[in-house]
Design a protein around this motif. Structure first.
Motif, short mmCIF file in Angstrom:
data_model
loop_
_atom_site.label_atom_id
_atom_site.label_comp_id
_atom_site.label_asym_id
_atom_site.label_seq_id
_atom_site.Cartn_x
_atom_site.Cartn_y
_atom_site.Cartn_z
N LYS A 182 7.03 1.62 -9.12
CA LYS A 182 6.45 1.52 -7.77
C LYS A 182 5.22 0.63 -7.76
CE LYS A 182 9.33 4.18 -5.56
NZ LYS A 182 10.22 3.64 -4.52
N ASN A 218 2.29 1.65 -3.43
CA ASN A 218 1.24 2.09 -4.35
C ASN A 218 0.99 3.59 -4.20
OD1 ASN A 218 -1.09 1.27 -6.25
ND2 ASN A 218 -2.12 2.43 -4.63
N THR A 219 1.00 4.07 -2.97
CA THR A 219 0.81 5.50 -2.72
C THR A 219 1.94 6.31 -3.34
OG1 THR A 219 -0.39 5.09 -0.67
CG2 THR A 219 0.57 7.27 -0.93
N GLN A 220 3.16 5.82 -3.20
CA GLN A 220 4.30 6.50 -3.83
C GLN A 220 4.14 6.52 -5.34
OE1 GLN A 220 7.99 4.67 -2.52
NE2 GLN A 220 7.28 4.59 -0.39
N GLN A 279 0.66 11.13 -10.73
CA GLN A 279 0.01 12.44 -10.76
C GLN A 279 0.94 13.54 -11.24
OE1 GLN A 279 -1.67 12.63 -6.68
NE2 GLN A 279 -3.66 12.83 -7.67
N TYR A 308 -3.15 -7.52 -3.82
CA TYR A 308 -3.57 -6.11 -3.76
C TYR A 308 -4.02 -5.69 -5.16
CZ TYR A 308 -3.30 -1.13 -2.44
OH TYR A 308 -3.58 0.19 -2.17
N ARG A 325 0.83 -1.21 0.00
CA ARG A 325 0.00 0.00 0.00
C ARG A 325 0.86 1.26 0.00
NH1 ARG A 325 -5.31 -1.14 0.68
NH2 ARG A 325 -5.79 -3.26 1.37
N ALA A 326 1.96 1.22 0.76
CA ALA A 326 2.85 2.38 0.79
C ALA A 326 3.50 2.59 -0.57
CB ALA A 326 3.91 2.19 1.87
N PHE A 373 1.33 6.41 -7.02
CA PHE A 373 0.23 7.31 -7.39
C PHE A 373 0.70 8.76 -7.44
CE2 PHE A 373 -3.62 9.81 -6.28
CZ PHE A 373 -4.34 9.53 -7.42
N ARG A 374 1.55 9.15 -6.49
CA ARG A 374 2.07 10.52 -6.48
C ARG A 374 2.95 10.77 -7.70
NH1 ARG A 374 3.53 10.20 -0.05
NH2 ARG A 374 1.43 10.70 0.74
N ASN A 415 -3.26 -0.29 -11.26
CA ASN A 415 -2.48 0.91 -11.54
C ASN A 415 -1.31 0.62 -12.47
OD1 ASN A 415 -4.16 2.56 -10.06
ND2 ASN A 415 -2.95 2.42 -8.19
N ALA A 473 4.75 -2.74 -5.67
CA ALA A 473 3.60 -2.90 -4.77
C ALA A 473 2.90 -4.23 -5.03
CB ALA A 473 2.63 -1.74 -4.95
#
Length: 231
Positions: free
Chosen positions: A45, A27-29, A35, A56, A24-25, A31-32, A62, A49
């Motif tokens: 990333k 994946n968040t990286q 963006q 997941y 999850r961490a 996503f940033r 993604n 993930a």
């Protein structure tokens, strides 16, 4: 005794290694990075993930979407953004979380795989069902085998009202490719597909349950994957 004790104390006092980041961490990286338009870094990333947390679904999704962006940018070979690779990751995401399919229907990043058999299967159409053959012929882009660096040299596009278009790339003795398009008609009976092109005798082929579209030469065999990145 003193040396042994000192060594034991030193080992005890050594800082523990930092835990690996969770799926999850990561994946968040990703996503940033996505963006901010850093798509190759985001893909890395998302792939990390998915590897860290194989169940997941969002990480797999993604990764598929980011590969779709890279494919649109013409970076197919650099990042292996092939249609079948994108579909494999998307299918995994949908298998893990069926809600991903609804998101995929609306995601423009995935427009590059709408005309694949894999996408049609996610929508419930399959070549295993004879009744789905007419719809699949029109929904899928069909590609012949490639010739080295020239890639795919022929493709078929089945259209509404029994129309079909044959695209060809002929390479002359100097290595110069020349493209042409020929429009004709087609009919379907069960799995049998008959194609009629101007100046040629009708050619009859079949769409197998495995999704292979095969005609006698000169048309030959077709699949939903173009030849890409061949040496």
């Amino acid at each position: 005794m003193i040396l042994a004790l000192s060594l034991a104390l030193a080992l005890f006092a050594a800082p523990a290694a930092a835990p690996a980041p969770s799926g999850r961490a990561l994946n968040t990286q990703g996503f940033r990075l996505y963006q901010s338009g850093h798509f190759p870094e985001a893909l890395e990333k998302f792939q990390q993930a998915a590897q860290a947390t194989p169940d997941y679904a969002l990480a797999h999704y993604n990764a598929a979407a980011t590969l779709g962006v890279l494919r649109k940018q013409g970076k197919v070979c650099e990042y292996s953004a092939h249609r079948d690779v994108i579909m494999e990751k998307l299918a995994t995401a949908v298998r893990l979380d069926a809600r991903r399919l609804q998101r995929a229907r609306e995601d423009r990043d995935l427009d590059v795989i709408r005309d694949t058999l894999g996408w049609q299967k996610l929508l419930g159409r399959t070549p295993e069902k004879e009744a789905d053959v007419p719809a699949l012929l029109k929904a899928v882009s069909w590609y012949g085998p490639g010739v080295g660096v020239y890639g795919t040299t022929r493709a078929l596009k089945f259209q509404a009202k029994g129309r079909v278009e044959l695209w060809r790339k002929d390479v002359d003795d100097s290595g110069t490719p020349r493209e042409s398009r020929t429009r004709g008609t087609y009919t379907v009976r069960g799995r049998t597909v008959e194609v009629k092109l101007p100046g040629s005798a009708p050619v009859t082929g079949t769409l197998s349950a495995a999704g292979a579209l095969t005609f006698p030469e000169p048309l030959g065999a077709f699949s939903d994957s173009p030849s890409e990145c061949e040496a």
